[in-house]
Scaffold this motif. Sequence first.
Motif, PDB file in Angstrom:
ATOM      1  N   ALA A  53       0.820  -1.211   0.000  1.00  0.00           N
ATOM      2  CA  ALA A  53       0.000   0.000   0.000  1.00  0.00           C
ATOM      3  C   ALA A  53       0.852   1.259   0.000  1.00  0.00           C
ATOM      4  O   ALA A  53       0.508   2.251  -0.639  1.00  0.00           O
ATOM      5  CB  ALA A  53      -0.928  -0.019   1.216  1.00  0.00           C
ATOM      6  N   SER A  54       1.964   1.243   0.704  1.00  0.00           N
ATOM      7  CA  SER A  54       2.790   2.455   0.786  1.00  0.00           C
ATOM      8  C   SER A  54       3.306   2.875  -0.581  1.00  0.00           C
ATOM      9  O   SER A  54       3.298   4.061  -0.932  1.00  0.00           O
ATOM     10  CB  SER A  54       3.962   2.237   1.748  1.00  0.00           C
ATOM     11  OG  SER A  54       4.795   1.185   1.296  1.00  0.00           O
ATOM     12  N   THR A  55       3.744   1.897  -1.382  1.00  0.00           N
ATOM     13  CA  THR A  55       4.267   2.232  -2.711  1.00  0.00           C
ATOM     14  C   THR A  55       3.156   2.470  -3.722  1.00  0.00           C
ATOM     15  O   THR A  55       3.229   3.400  -4.523  1.00  0.00           O
ATOM     16  CB  THR A  55       5.196   1.113  -3.221  1.00  0.00           C
ATOM     17  OG1 THR A  55       4.506  -0.141  -3.177  1.00  0.00           O
ATOM     18  CG2 THR A  55       6.455   1.019  -2.376  1.00  0.00           C
ATOM     19  N   LEU A  56       2.103   1.632  -3.667  1.00  0.00           N
ATOM     20  CA  LEU A  56       1.036   1.768  -4.646  1.00  0.00           C
ATOM     21  C   LEU A  56       0.172   3.003  -4.398  1.00  0.00           C
ATOM     22  O   LEU A  56      -0.392   3.575  -5.340  1.00  0.00           O
ATOM     23  CB  LEU A  56       0.176   0.510  -4.662  1.00  0.00           C
ATOM     24  CG  LEU A  56       0.920  -0.772  -5.098  1.00  0.00           C
ATOM     25  CD1 LEU A  56       0.014  -1.976  -5.022  1.00  0.00           C
ATOM     26  CD2 LEU A  56       1.461  -0.621  -6.520  1.00  0.00           C
ATOM     27  N   PHE A  57       0.050   3.416  -3.137  1.00  0.00           N
ATOM     28  CA  PHE A  57      -0.668   4.646  -2.835  1.00  0.00           C
ATOM     29  C   PHE A  57       0.264   5.857  -2.847  1.00  0.00           C
ATOM     30  O   PHE A  57      -0.187   6.991  -2.781  1.00  0.00           O
ATOM     31  CB  PHE A  57      -1.343   4.573  -1.454  1.00  0.00           C
ATOM     32  CG  PHE A  57      -2.469   3.581  -1.368  1.00  0.00           C
ATOM     33  CD1 PHE A  57      -3.288   3.324  -2.459  1.00  0.00           C
ATOM     34  CD2 PHE A  57      -2.720   2.903  -0.190  1.00  0.00           C
ATOM     35  CE1 PHE A  57      -4.331   2.414  -2.372  1.00  0.00           C
ATOM     36  CE2 PHE A  57      -3.760   1.995  -0.092  1.00  0.00           C
ATOM     37  CZ  PHE A  57      -4.564   1.753  -1.197  1.00  0.00           C
TER      38      PHE A  57
END
Length: 279
Positions: A259-263
């Motif tokens: 989530a940290s990278t994709l968001f």
Amino acid sequence: MAIITLTTDFGEKDHFVGAVKGAIYSELEDVKIVDISHLISPFHLHEAAYIIQNAYKSFPNGTIHIIGVDSELNPENKHIAVYMDKHYFICADNGIISMLTAEIKPEKIVEINIHDRILSNFPVLDVFVKVAGHIARGGTLEVVGKPISEIKETTKIRPIVNKNENQIIGNVIYIDNYGNVISNISKKQFDKVGRGRKFVIGVRTTKIDKIHTNYSDAINFDQPSDKRIEGGKKLALWNSSGYLELAIYKSNPSSVGGASTLFGLNFLDSITVNFEPES
């Protein structure tokens, strides 16, 4: 048998963790050592506080917690031992304890003053271990330090609620091993402000309008497995600590991403919850 936990930013490559454990066993033969984490980001007090806050309560009363993050002694970074919530904490007075005491106040705090008896440039190994050994043998904090009433304060990052109470602006406070993003928005605050209204969680270009209790709740298991949307599914949930978490179902930061990278979210980035206006 005494229990001593270790939380540090030492990592796993160097000799530091092993040396500290060896020193503890040299001090106390009958002791149980538990690693909470040694992969705290270097000098990251908020990250350490989040991990410790969510781990220490699972241990028996009387457990001794050594925190080796930003622990070098200097005129602005004293060493303290704290008795709080029936647990002992040994660390630097760098603000980390203030982040643990938002709701629970320490019963006793001492500024450790045994440094003149110990020659050391590795305080976790020498000073903190000596204090832990003293406590484990039933010693009082006053023997290893002078009582103090104030500790260094570090402002805890708190969500902002607008005056109309239809928006909460929170921040990323932790990113876990799966790349899941934990915010500082608690379920308690969410329920108080939201009052059952519909909502939309906004992070950059992503919008989410449902919060789950478990990761798998986001998957429709009534559908055949070949028709389900699973990999890469974005979701929000209340994590085990009661904070709003953004996740990717079965994420893997080293392959598909988390989530940290994709968001596109990092520490302190904003997460916004907008509630529909009340009629």
